[in-house]
Design a protein around this motif. Sequence first.
Motif, short mmCIF file in Angstrom:
data_model
loop_
_atom_site.label_atom_id
_atom_site.label_comp_id
_atom_site.label_asym_id
_atom_site.label_seq_id
_atom_site.Cartn_x
_atom_site.Cartn_y
_atom_site.Cartn_z
N UNK A 94 0.83 -1.20 0.00
CA UNK A 94 0.00 0.00 0.00
C UNK A 94 0.87 1.26 0.00
N UNK A 95 0.50 2.19 -0.89
CA UNK A 95 1.23 3.45 -1.01
C UNK A 95 2.33 3.44 -2.05
N UNK A 96 2.74 2.27 -2.51
CA UNK A 96 3.81 2.17 -3.52
C UNK A 96 3.28 2.51 -4.91
N UNK A 97 4.18 3.01 -5.75
CA UNK A 97 3.87 3.27 -7.16
C UNK A 97 4.28 2.06 -7.99
N UNK A 98 3.42 1.68 -8.92
CA UNK A 98 3.72 0.61 -9.85
C UNK A 98 3.98 1.20 -11.23
N UNK A 99 4.60 0.44 -12.10
CA UNK A 99 4.72 0.76 -13.52
C UNK A 99 3.95 -0.32 -14.26
N UNK A 100 2.87 0.06 -14.93
CA UNK A 100 1.98 -0.90 -15.57
C UNK A 100 1.77 -0.51 -17.03
N UNK A 101 1.86 -1.50 -17.93
CA UNK A 101 1.54 -1.29 -19.35
C UNK A 101 0.45 -2.28 -19.73
N UNK A 102 -0.65 -1.74 -20.26
CA UNK A 102 -1.76 -2.59 -20.70
C UNK A 102 -1.86 -2.53 -22.22
N UNK A 103 -2.43 -3.59 -22.79
CA UNK A 103 -2.64 -3.65 -24.23
C UNK A 103 -4.02 -4.24 -24.48
N UNK A 104 -5.07 -3.39 -24.47
CA UNK A 104 -6.41 -3.91 -24.74
C UNK A 104 -6.50 -4.42 -26.18
N UNK A 105 -7.31 -5.46 -26.41
CA UNK A 105 -7.49 -5.94 -27.78
C UNK A 105 -8.03 -4.81 -28.66
N UNK A 106 -7.49 -4.67 -29.83
CA UNK A 106 -7.90 -3.61 -30.76
C UNK A 106 -7.75 -2.22 -30.17
N UNK A 107 -6.92 -2.09 -29.15
CA UNK A 107 -6.70 -0.78 -28.52
C UNK A 107 -5.23 -0.43 -28.55
N UNK A 108 -4.94 0.74 -28.08
CA UNK A 108 -3.58 1.26 -28.06
C UNK A 108 -2.91 0.91 -26.73
N UNK A 109 -1.66 0.45 -26.79
CA UNK A 109 -0.94 0.16 -25.56
C UNK A 109 -0.78 1.44 -24.75
N UNK A 110 -0.95 1.30 -23.43
CA UNK A 110 -0.87 2.46 -22.56
C UNK A 110 -0.10 2.08 -21.30
N UNK A 111 0.82 2.94 -20.90
CA UNK A 111 1.59 2.74 -19.68
C UNK A 111 1.25 3.85 -18.69
N UNK A 112 1.22 3.49 -17.43
CA UNK A 112 0.89 4.46 -16.39
C UNK A 112 1.53 4.03 -15.08
N UNK A 113 1.46 4.89 -14.08
CA UNK A 113 2.09 4.64 -12.78
C UNK A 113 1.05 4.78 -11.67
N UNK A 114 0.27 3.72 -11.48
CA UNK A 114 -0.74 3.79 -10.43
C UNK A 114 -0.14 3.62 -9.03
N UNK A 115 -0.90 4.08 -8.04
CA UNK A 115 -0.54 3.92 -6.64
C UNK A 115 -1.34 2.76 -6.05
N UNK A 116 -0.67 1.87 -5.34
CA UNK A 116 -1.35 0.75 -4.68
C UNK A 116 -2.18 1.30 -3.52
N UNK A 117 -3.48 0.99 -3.55
CA UNK A 117 -4.40 1.46 -2.50
C UNK A 117 -4.64 0.42 -1.42
N UNK A 118 -4.87 -0.84 -1.84
CA UNK A 118 -5.27 -1.88 -0.90
C UNK A 118 -4.54 -3.18 -1.21
N UNK A 119 -4.02 -3.81 -0.17
CA UNK A 119 -3.42 -5.13 -0.29
C UNK A 119 -3.93 -5.95 0.90
N UNK A 120 -4.82 -6.88 0.61
CA UNK A 120 -5.33 -7.81 1.62
C UNK A 120 -5.02 -9.21 1.09
N UNK A 121 -4.00 -9.82 1.66
CA UNK A 121 -3.50 -11.11 1.15
C UNK A 121 -4.62 -12.10 0.91
N UNK A 122 -4.57 -12.70 -0.27
CA UNK A 122 -5.51 -13.75 -0.69
C UNK A 122 -6.94 -13.24 -0.85
#
Length: 149
Positions: free
Chosen positions: A43-71
């Motif tokens: 929680x609170x950490x920044x991630x580096x994420x790249x998504x590629x939706x089908x028939x869409x444009x690849x997009x990269x962003x840096x979201x912040x982790x909000x919630x981590x509840x194991x399992x």
Amino acid sequence: MKRIETKIQINATPERIWTILTELDKYPQWNPFIKSARGKVIEGEKLNVCIAPPDGKEMCFKPTVLTVKANAEFRWLGHFLFPGIFDGEHIFIIKGNENGAFLIQKEIFKGLLVPLIWKSMEKNTKTGFESMNNALKMRAEGEDRQQPV
């Protein structure tokens, strides 16, 4: 506000699903939607994420982790440019049941641009979620499921 939600039954333990979901560095090995993800699932950490939706444009962003509840739950919040323009809260929920667990993957979109681009992104994003869900299911239920992922 707009929302996309998908759900899939996975015949594996919540712990197995959680391990696959939170080993971000292994996403390129199996994930057809989130092509890469780096960072710490804390929680609170920044991630580096790249998504590629089908028939869409690849997009990269840096979201912040909000919630981590194991399992059980993993959430992050990303923004385009700055908050209020296009915000996406991505949510993974794992709910154990007698056959393993349900994986619920959803995203809540808010911001000024959402109504303008919703029609073009709704179908592609939902299809991307479904392809990721299916790939995660195959990985979790695979023959090697007793071995570390």
